[in-house]
Design a protein around this motif. Structure first.
Motif, PDB file in Angstrom:
ATOM      1  N   VAL A   1      -0.543  -5.294  16.172  1.00 29.09           N
ATOM      2  CA  VAL A   1      -0.149  -5.858  17.463  1.00 29.09           C
ATOM      3  C   VAL A   1      -0.623  -7.311  17.566  1.00 29.09           C
ATOM      4  CG1 VAL A   1      -0.476  -5.687  19.968  1.00 29.09           C
ATOM      5  CG2 VAL A   1       0.011  -3.630  18.633  1.00 29.09           C
ATOM      6  N   GLU A   2      -1.840  -7.563  17.092  1.00 28.15           N
ATOM      7  CA  GLU A   2      -2.335  -8.954  17.087  1.00 28.15           C
ATOM      8  C   GLU A   2      -1.405  -9.852  16.290  1.00 28.15           C
ATOM      9  OE1 GLU A   2      -6.316  -9.278  15.488  1.00 28.15           O
ATOM     10  OE2 GLU A   2      -7.008  -7.787  16.958  1.00 28.15           O
ATOM     11  N   ASP A   3      -0.755  -9.225  15.320  1.00 26.31           N
ATOM     12  CA  ASP A   3       0.107  -9.931  14.388  1.00 26.31           C
ATOM     13  C   ASP A   3       1.561  -9.992  14.866  1.00 26.31           C
ATOM     14  OD1 ASP A   3      -0.484 -11.084  12.008  1.00 26.31           O
ATOM     15  OD2 ASP A   3       0.437  -9.484  10.817  1.00 26.31           O
ATOM     16  N   GLY A   4       1.851  -9.513  16.065  1.00 27.98           N
ATOM     17  CA  GLY A   4       3.202  -9.645  16.607  1.00 27.98           C
ATOM     18  C   GLY A   4       4.021  -8.365  16.680  1.00 27.98           C
ATOM     19  N   VAL A   5       3.432  -7.246  16.259  1.00 26.03           N
ATOM     20  CA  VAL A   5       4.191  -5.991  16.304  1.00 26.03           C
ATOM     21  C   VAL A   5       4.270  -5.475  17.742  1.00 26.03           C
ATOM     22  CG1 VAL A   5       4.063  -3.540  15.672  1.00 26.03           C
ATOM     23  CG2 VAL A   5       3.775  -5.300  13.924  1.00 26.03           C
ATOM     24  N   VAL A   6       5.481  -5.076  18.172  1.00 27.60           N
ATOM     25  CA  VAL A   6       5.625  -4.482  19.505  1.00 27.60           C
ATOM     26  C   VAL A   6       6.043  -3.013  19.446  1.00 27.60           C
ATOM     27  CG1 VAL A   6       6.064  -6.623  20.776  1.00 27.60           C
ATOM     28  CG2 VAL A   6       7.984  -5.401  19.730  1.00 27.60           C
ATOM     29  N   GLU A   7       6.507  -2.572  18.272  1.00 24.33           N
ATOM     30  CA  GLU A   7       6.946  -1.175  18.155  1.00 24.33           C
ATOM     31  C   GLU A   7       6.367  -0.547  16.894  1.00 24.33           C
ATOM     32  OE1 GLU A   7      11.222  -0.114  18.770  1.00 24.33           O
ATOM     33  OE2 GLU A   7      11.098   0.797  16.775  1.00 24.33           O
ATOM     34  N   VAL A   8       5.788   0.646  17.039  1.00 22.09           N
ATOM     35  CA  VAL A   8       5.319   1.349  15.837  1.00 22.09           C
ATOM     36  C   VAL A   8       6.035   2.688  15.703  1.00 22.09           C
ATOM     37  CG1 VAL A   8       3.013   0.327  15.653  1.00 22.09           C
ATOM     38  CG2 VAL A   8       3.328   2.397  17.031  1.00 22.09           C
ATOM     39  N   MET A   9       6.240   3.074  14.456  1.00 24.63           N
ATOM     40  CA  MET A   9       6.782   4.395  14.141  1.00 24.63           C
ATOM     41  C   MET A   9       5.674   5.163  13.423  1.00 24.63           C
ATOM     42  SD  MET A   9       9.288   6.593  13.745  1.00 24.63           S
ATOM     43  CE  MET A   9      10.960   6.026  13.586  1.00 24.63           C
ATOM     44  N   LEU A  10       5.168   6.216  14.067  1.00 27.28           N
ATOM     45  CA  LEU A  10       4.100   7.014  13.457  1.00 27.28           C
ATOM     46  C   LEU A  10       4.752   7.998  12.488  1.00 27.28           C
ATOM     47  CD1 LEU A  10       2.178   7.741  16.769  1.00 27.28           C
ATOM     48  CD2 LEU A  10       1.901   5.798  15.207  1.00 27.28           C
ATOM     49  N   LEU A  11       4.263   8.001  11.255  1.00 22.44           N
ATOM     50  CA  LEU A  11       4.954   8.753  10.217  1.00 22.44           C
ATOM     51  C   LEU A  11       4.160   9.937   9.691  1.00 22.44           C
ATOM     52  CD1 LEU A  11       6.160   5.715   8.082  1.00 22.44           C
ATOM     53  CD2 LEU A  11       7.549   7.122   9.616  1.00 22.44           C
ATOM     54  N   GLY A  12       4.858  11.059   9.549  1.00 25.57           N
ATOM     55  CA  GLY A  12       4.286  12.252   8.927  1.00 25.57           C
ATOM     56  C   GLY A  12       5.402  13.267   8.753  1.00 25.57           C
ATOM     57  N   GLN A  13       5.286  14.168   7.782  1.00 24.90           N
ATOM     58  CA  GLN A  13       6.344  15.185   7.612  1.00 24.90           C
ATOM     59  C   GLN A  13       6.352  16.144   8.782  1.00 24.90           C
ATOM     60  OE1 GLN A  13       8.684  14.897   5.710  1.00 24.90           O
ATOM     61  NE2 GLN A  13       7.967  13.636   4.030  1.00 24.90           N
ATOM     62  N   ASN A  14       5.215  16.319   9.414  1.00 22.92           N
ATOM     63  CA  ASN A  14       5.138  17.195  10.579  1.00 22.92           C
ATOM     64  C   ASN A  14       4.029  16.661  11.475  1.00 22.92           C
ATOM     65  OD1 ASN A  14       4.924  19.205  12.423  1.00 22.92           O
ATOM     66  ND2 ASN A  14       4.159  20.753  11.009  1.00 22.92           N
ATOM     67  N   VAL A  15       4.362  15.636  12.250  1.00 27.16           N
ATOM     68  CA  VAL A  15       3.326  14.943  13.020  1.00 27.16           C
ATOM     69  C   VAL A  15       2.638  15.880  14.025  1.00 27.16           C
ATOM     70  CG1 VAL A  15       4.249  12.606  12.807  1.00 27.16           C
ATOM     71  CG2 VAL A  15       5.022  14.060  14.677  1.00 27.16           C
ATOM     72  N   ASN A  16       3.332  16.957  14.396  1.00 25.69           N
ATOM     73  CA  ASN A  16       2.749  17.844  15.412  1.00 25.69           C
ATOM     74  C   ASN A  16       1.528  18.595  14.905  1.00 25.69           C
ATOM     75  OD1 ASN A  16       4.907  17.016  16.876  1.00 25.69           O
ATOM     76  ND2 ASN A  16       6.126  18.808  16.402  1.00 25.69           N
ATOM     77  N   SER A  17       1.329  18.629  13.597  1.00 19.91           N
ATOM     78  CA  SER A  17       0.104  19.285  13.135  1.00 19.91           C
ATOM     79  C   SER A  17      -0.956  18.247  12.758  1.00 19.91           C
ATOM     80  CB  SER A  17       0.393  20.258  11.987  1.00 19.91           C
ATOM     81  OG  SER A  17       0.740  19.556  10.839  1.00 19.91           O
ATOM     82  N   TYR A  18      -0.762  17.016  13.237  1.00 18.26           N
ATOM     83  CA  TYR A  18      -1.752  15.960  12.981  1.00 18.26           C
ATOM     84  C   TYR A  18      -3.151  16.401  13.422  1.00 18.26           C
ATOM     85  CZ  TYR A  18      -4.659  11.903  13.483  1.00 18.26           C
ATOM     86  OH  TYR A  18      -5.721  11.054  13.381  1.00 18.26           O
ATOM     87  N   GLY A  19      -4.143  16.012  12.636  1.00 15.25           N
ATOM     88  CA  GLY A  19      -5.532  16.105  13.080  1.00 15.25           C
ATOM     89  C   GLY A  19      -6.244  17.403  12.766  1.00 15.25           C
ATOM     90  N   LYS A  20      -5.482  18.394  12.263  1.00 17.79           N
ATOM     91  CA  LYS A  20      -6.103  19.716  12.104  1.00 17.79           C
ATOM     92  C   LYS A  20      -7.256  19.739  11.108  1.00 17.79           C
ATOM     93  CE  LYS A  20      -2.453  22.517  13.978  1.00 17.79           C
ATOM     94  NZ  LYS A  20      -1.101  22.962  13.718  1.00 17.79           N
ATOM     95  N   GLY A  21      -7.118  19.037   9.986  1.00 13.70           N
ATOM     96  CA  GLY A  21      -8.169  19.140   8.966  1.00 13.70           C
ATOM     97  C   GLY A  21      -9.297  18.127   9.133  1.00 13.70           C
ATOM     98  N   LEU A  22      -9.259  17.332  10.203  1.00 10.52           N
ATOM     99  CA  LEU A  22     -10.273  16.281  10.333  1.00 10.52           C
ATOM    100  C   LEU A  22     -11.631  16.853  10.718  1.00 10.52           C
ATOM    101  CD1 LEU A  22      -8.250  13.558  12.281  1.00 10.52           C
ATOM    102  CD2 LEU A  22      -9.033  13.425   9.909  1.00 10.52           C
ATOM    103  N   GLU A  23     -12.679  16.080  10.397  1.00  4.72           N
ATOM    104  CA  GLU A  23     -14.030  16.496  10.743  1.00  4.72           C
ATOM    105  C   GLU A  23     -14.155  16.715  12.257  1.00  4.72           C
ATOM    106  OE1 GLU A  23     -18.146  14.344   9.870  1.00  4.72           O
ATOM    107  OE2 GLU A  23     -16.709  14.288   8.196  1.00  4.72           O
ATOM    108  N   ASN A  24     -13.564  15.780  13.020  1.00  5.98           N
ATOM    109  CA  ASN A  24     -13.494  15.956  14.473  1.00  5.98           C
ATOM    110  C   ASN A  24     -12.040  16.158  14.844  1.00  5.98           C
ATOM    111  OD1 ASN A  24     -16.307  15.316  14.924  1.00  5.98           O
ATOM    112  ND2 ASN A  24     -15.713  13.219  14.400  1.00  5.98           N
ATOM    113  N   PRO A  25     -11.579  17.408  14.860  1.00  8.63           N
ATOM    114  CA  PRO A  25     -10.144  17.642  15.069  1.00  8.63           C
ATOM    115  C   PRO A  25      -9.649  17.029  16.381  1.00  8.63           C
ATOM    116  CG  PRO A  25     -11.228  19.664  14.414  1.00  8.63           C
ATOM    117  CD  PRO A  25     -12.312  18.656  14.677  1.00  8.63           C
ATOM    118  N   ILE A  26      -8.424  16.536  16.351  1.00  9.61           N
ATOM    119  CA  ILE A  26      -7.808  15.898  17.521  1.00  9.61           C
ATOM    120  C   ILE A  26      -6.331  16.259  17.445  1.00  9.61           C
ATOM    121  CG2 ILE A  26      -8.072  13.795  16.100  1.00  9.61           C
ATOM    122  CD1 ILE A  26      -7.317  12.092  18.459  1.00  9.61           C
TER     123      ILE A  26
END
Ligand code: SAH
Ligand code: SF4
Ligand code: F3S
Length: 476
Positions: free
Chosen positions: A226-251
């Motif tokens: 964003v500092e560099d001028g980006v106004v739109e991001v596309m978050l990428l994953g094959q199944n973003v809805n299961s993001y965060g499950k394996g993390l040390e602090n799940p989110i």
């Protein structure tokens, strides 16, 4: 170019090791430039999905850091094919085009040809290239994109084909150079791999198990963009809805989205792909209440037949999908829904296909990618004896396509006359008095304007709908 650092010996830790090889490659390149009396050029060709597009930005970043100059043409000093293997025709395209590269290499014997990405994770592909495409210099897979500088160095130093494929991801290496295709929008990996093993799909075999990046790394990357001028991001994953499950602090993905939503200056947040089985009410509510998440959900259906969905290992049925759509539309009335559908999955009967048509008609997708089922070796569905005859597949495919196109046109037509915000992406390629951009639902709009609007979000009155795109006028 970043400041170069000298190392006493080859570092073992990343990303220092790659930075060391970037330096070494740069020295080699300078010798070659002196020899040839010119700069060396490269071209990265991307096949497949946005994951690959993102990996290609990393490849380009490393090559530019080494000192290669981007070339529009594949007739240059280094070509990398970043391949996709999700369907058979993706593979065939690569084999065909390698023949053309061979022609360029005969004229320019110093040329290097590398093939990487999903195809290279398959042993039969590596064997075929090794045996029948001996002019290829370098093969590497999806798990070691970050090692490009090191692999290129090896290829410069030794004869024959350099082949490095890892069975699984050893680590997530961050902080290497990368170039963005657009200054104002960026893809951001939030996770890698897939654990779902849908019975037809090769992706889990070539991309490995699911790994989430930490929210801190993701937020820091987006803040920098964003500092560099980006106004739109596309978050990428094959199944973003299961993001965060394996993390040390799940989110949860919903929590991540709401954190990203707070980044000042970021105007639009997109994500893909959502697996219907994991799309929670929490996520629907988060999208509805967020300020910047686009009202567009890509929700692959694959089939409308509960029987086939079970066989596909999708973990939802026709009713659950329709119920999900109902809940999404209730919470986000102006949402655009898009989907992926496979026709001719093994054992698909007329009744199964009618169930798909029924869901399509009930939902009315804004657009749909339709695919003929393609047998991928190594997947459970590929060995099934009840493959559907090609004539049947073609007939069903054409009927489905007609329906989704009609629905798409109707959904698009309904917005005619409205005013919507548009992110301006480029001067129109055919008429330079126009600029082209995308609405929140991802539809394209062309309207009178000049290049200074590129990267800006402006309100546009949609004067006429031309099927799948609009002509508009900037609204004041
Ligand atoms: N992770 C995403 C899909 C990635 S692949 C998801 O689960 O939705 C993109 C699309 O390719 C899939 O949605 C599916 O429709 C299609 N696809 C995957 N394997 C296929 C195959 N063997 N034959 C035909 N289409 C396939
Ligand atoms: Fe393939 Fe299914 Fe994973 Fe999507 S969720 S990448 S279709 S296995
Ligand atoms: Fe293709 Fe690999 Fe993407 S197989 S669809 S490029 S993850």
């Amino acid at each position: 170019m970043s400041k170069t650092k000298e190392w006493e010996e080859i570092p073992t830790n990343e990303p220092d090791r790659q930075r060391y090889f970037i330096n070494e490659d740069r020295k080699l390149l300078m010798l070659k430039e002196a020899d040839l009396g010119r700069k060396l050029t490269f071209h990265v060709t991307t096949f497949g999905c946005q994951m690959n597009a993102r990996d290609s930005e990393k490849l380009r970043g490393i090559l530019e850091e080494i000192g290669y100059i981007p070339s529009e043409s594949e007739d240059c000093d280094l070509v990398i094919y970043n391949t996709c293997t999700v369907r058979e025709n993706a593979d065939n395209r690569v084999y065909g085009r390698l023949g053309i590269l061979h022609g360029y290499k005969k004229k320019n014997p110093g040329m290097k040809i590398a093939v990487c990405g999903c195809m290279i994770q398959e042993e039969h592909v590596v064997n075929r290239i090794r045996e029948s495409y001996r002019f290829v210099d370098l093969l590497f897979g999806t798990h070691n994109v970050y090692q490009l500088a090191e692999l290129l160095h090896e290829s410069f130093m030794k004869e024959g084909m350099t082949i490095h494929v890892l069975d699984k991801a050893e680590k997530i290496v961050e902080d290497l150079p990368q170039v963005r295709t657009y200054p104002f929008k960026a893809g951001v990996n939030i996770m890698y791999g897939c654990n779902n093993f849908c019975s037809y799909c090769i992706v889990p075999y070539v991309r490995g198990r699911e790994r989430s990046r930490t929210p801190q790394a993701i937020l820091r990357e987006i803040e920098k963009q964003v500092e560099d001028g980006v106004v739109e991001v596309m978050l990428l994953g094959q199944n973003v809805n299961s993001y965060g499950k394996g993390l040390e602090n799940p989110i949860s993905f919903a929590e991540l989205l709401l954190e990203i939503d707070k980044i000042p200056g970021l105007e639009r947040i997109r994500f893909m792909t959502s697996h219907p089985k994991d799309l929670s009410q929490e996520l629907i509510d988060a999208i509805a209440k967020s300020k910047h998440v686009c009202h567009h959900i890509h929700l692959p259906l694959q089939s409308g037949s509960s029987r086939l969905l079970k066989d596909m290992n999708r973990h939802y049925d026709k009713e659950a999908y329709l119920d999900l759509v109902r809940r999404i539309r209730e919470a986000i009335p102006d949402v655009a829904l898009t989907t992926d559908i496979i026709v001719g999955y093994p054992g698909e009967t007329d009744e199964d296909f009618e169930e798909t048509m029924d869901v399509v008609k009930q939902v009315g997708f804004d657009s749909a990618f339709t695919f003929e089922y393609s047998r991928r070796s190594g997947t459970p569905a590929a060995t099934r004896p009840d493959q559907v005859a090609q004539e049947v597949v073609t007939e069903r495919f054409n009927r489905l396509l007609k329906q989704v196109q009609e629905d798409g046109r109707n959904r698009a037509k309904a917005l005619e006359g409205q005013t919507r915000t548009v992110l301006v992406e480029e001067v129109n390629r055919e008429d330079d008095s126009l600029v082209s951009g995308r609405m929140e639902n991802n539809s394209v709009v062309h309207f009178k304007g000049t290049s200074d609007l590129i990267g800006k979000i402006v309100p546009v009155h949609l004067t006429s709908c031309k099927g799948f795109y609009y002509l508009g006028e900037i609204a004041n």
